[in-house]
Motif scaffolding. Sequence first.
Motif, PDB file in Angstrom:
ATOM      1  N   HIS A   7      41.014 -17.277 -42.604  1.00 10.77           N
ATOM      2  CA  HIS A   7      41.692 -17.825 -41.436  1.00 10.77           C
ATOM      3  C   HIS A   7      43.178 -18.057 -41.667  1.00 10.77           C
ATOM      4  O   HIS A   7      43.792 -18.843 -40.973  1.00 10.77           O
ATOM      5  CB  HIS A   7      41.001 -19.125 -41.003  1.00 10.77           C
ATOM      6  CG  HIS A   7      39.603 -18.874 -40.532  1.00 10.77           C
ATOM      7  ND1 HIS A   7      38.515 -19.129 -41.327  1.00 10.77           N
ATOM      8  CD2 HIS A   7      39.126 -18.360 -39.385  1.00 10.77           C
ATOM      9  CE1 HIS A   7      37.412 -18.791 -40.669  1.00 10.77           C
ATOM     10  NE2 HIS A   7      37.759 -18.322 -39.497  1.00 10.77           N
ATOM     11  N   VAL A   8      43.741 -17.372 -42.641  1.00  8.82           N
ATOM     12  CA  VAL A   8      45.180 -17.456 -42.862  1.00  8.82           C
ATOM     13  C   VAL A   8      45.839 -16.625 -41.763  1.00  8.82           C
ATOM     14  O   VAL A   8      45.584 -15.428 -41.661  1.00  8.82           O
ATOM     15  CB  VAL A   8      45.563 -16.906 -44.254  1.00  8.82           C
ATOM     16  CG1 VAL A   8      47.075 -16.856 -44.416  1.00  8.82           C
ATOM     17  CG2 VAL A   8      44.937 -17.749 -45.355  1.00  8.82           C
ATOM     18  N   PRO A   9      46.653 -17.276 -40.902  1.00 10.07           N
ATOM     19  CA  PRO A   9      47.282 -16.488 -39.845  1.00 10.07           C
ATOM     20  C   PRO A   9      48.237 -15.462 -40.451  1.00 10.07           C
ATOM     21  O   PRO A   9      49.082 -15.792 -41.271  1.00 10.07           O
ATOM     22  CB  PRO A   9      48.054 -17.517 -39.020  1.00 10.07           C
ATOM     23  CG  PRO A   9      47.893 -18.820 -39.689  1.00 10.07           C
ATOM     24  CD  PRO A   9      47.029 -18.649 -40.895  1.00 10.07           C
ATOM     25  N   ARG A  10      48.034 -14.208 -40.105  1.00 11.14           N
ATOM     26  CA  ARG A  10      48.889 -13.160 -40.635  1.00 11.14           C
ATOM     27  C   ARG A  10      48.727 -11.902 -39.812  1.00 11.14           C
ATOM     28  O   ARG A  10      47.735 -11.719 -39.122  1.00 11.14           O
ATOM     29  CB  ARG A  10      48.591 -12.888 -42.099  1.00 11.14           C
ATOM     30  CG  ARG A  10      47.175 -12.458 -42.370  1.00 11.14           C
ATOM     31  CD  ARG A  10      46.921 -12.397 -43.867  1.00 11.14           C
ATOM     32  NE  ARG A  10      45.546 -12.108 -44.122  1.00 11.14           N
ATOM     33  CZ  ARG A  10      45.074 -10.913 -44.469  1.00 11.14           C
ATOM     34  NH1 ARG A  10      45.868  -9.898 -44.582  1.00 11.14           N
ATOM     35  NH2 ARG A  10      43.795 -10.737 -44.694  1.00 11.14           N
ATOM     36  N   LYS A  11      49.706 -11.075 -39.938  1.00 11.67           N
ATOM     37  CA  LYS A  11      49.668  -9.766 -39.288  1.00 11.67           C
ATOM     38  C   LYS A  11      48.947  -8.795 -40.212  1.00 11.67           C
ATOM     39  O   LYS A  11      49.056  -8.900 -41.425  1.00 11.67           O
ATOM     40  CB  LYS A  11      51.085  -9.228 -39.097  1.00 11.67           C
ATOM     41  CG  LYS A  11      51.979 -10.024 -38.230  1.00 11.67           C
ATOM     42  CD  LYS A  11      53.347  -9.363 -38.223  1.00 11.67           C
ATOM     43  CE  LYS A  11      54.354 -10.221 -37.515  1.00 11.67           C
ATOM     44  NZ  LYS A  11      55.690  -9.611 -37.555  1.00 11.67           N
ATOM     45  N   PRO A  12      48.294  -7.812 -39.650  1.00 14.36           N
ATOM     46  CA  PRO A  12      47.786  -6.753 -40.527  1.00 14.36           C
ATOM     47  C   PRO A  12      48.976  -5.962 -41.072  1.00 14.36           C
ATOM     48  O   PRO A  12      50.038  -5.910 -40.436  1.00 14.36           O
ATOM     49  CB  PRO A  12      46.918  -5.908 -39.603  1.00 14.36           C
ATOM     50  CG  PRO A  12      47.349  -6.237 -38.223  1.00 14.36           C
ATOM     51  CD  PRO A  12      47.933  -7.621 -38.264  1.00 14.36           C
ATOM     52  N   ILE A  26      53.341 -11.256 -47.326  1.00 16.48           N
ATOM     53  CA  ILE A  26      52.922 -11.349 -48.730  1.00 16.48           C
ATOM     54  C   ILE A  26      53.187 -12.760 -49.253  1.00 16.48           C
ATOM     55  O   ILE A  26      52.332 -13.346 -49.933  1.00 16.48           O
ATOM     56  CB  ILE A  26      53.636 -10.284 -49.583  1.00 16.48           C
ATOM     57  CG1 ILE A  26      53.096  -8.892 -49.237  1.00 16.48           C
ATOM     58  CG2 ILE A  26      53.451 -10.571 -51.081  1.00 16.48           C
ATOM     59  CD1 ILE A  26      53.879  -7.746 -49.846  1.00 16.48           C
ATOM     60  N   ASP A  27      54.346 -13.320 -48.928  1.00 15.50           N
ATOM     61  CA  ASP A  27      54.657 -14.684 -49.365  1.00 15.50           C
ATOM     62  C   ASP A  27      53.663 -15.696 -48.801  1.00 15.50           C
ATOM     63  O   ASP A  27      53.247 -16.625 -49.502  1.00 15.50           O
ATOM     64  CB  ASP A  27      56.085 -15.073 -48.955  1.00 15.50           C
ATOM     65  CG  ASP A  27      57.151 -14.334 -49.753  1.00 15.50           C
ATOM     66  OD1 ASP A  27      56.809 -13.696 -50.771  1.00 15.50           O
ATOM     67  OD2 ASP A  27      58.326 -14.388 -49.328  1.00 15.50           O
ATOM     68  N   ALA A  28      53.262 -15.521 -47.538  1.00 14.05           N
ATOM     69  CA  ALA A  28      52.274 -16.428 -46.928  1.00 14.05           C
ATOM     70  C   ALA A  28      50.931 -16.316 -47.645  1.00 14.05           C
ATOM     71  O   ALA A  28      50.261 -17.328 -47.905  1.00 14.05           O
ATOM     72  CB  ALA A  28      52.124 -16.123 -45.442  1.00 14.05           C
TER      73      ALA A  28
END
Length: 106
Positions: A7-12, A26-28
């Motif tokens: 559930h880590v919000p991120r873009k593909p 990548i940092d997130a």
Amino acid sequence: MSVDPKHVPRKPPSACRSMVELRAEIDALDTALITLLSERSRYIDRAVTLKKQETLPARIPSRVNEVIAHIRTEAAENDLDPDLAETLWQHLIEWSIAREARSIPE
């Protein structure tokens, strides 16, 4: 703070249109990984107390083998090179055992 990596919000990756966007993602993920590793270390600290109560040693070879087998399976199922995962976990396991061994009498 507990992080559910699913559930880590991120873009593909395919949605990143520049290296700046890609690096931010990548940092997130790195931040989420550090949070999870920190949480894992607290479980290792708890293991010290429980192993003392149960008179268990810091290193339990069968458990090490079990963890490595589990990690290799998880890696393969998630399209990660199992050899890479095993290498990373071997370091993590050895660090954990050394941390436990400082507090658990032989």
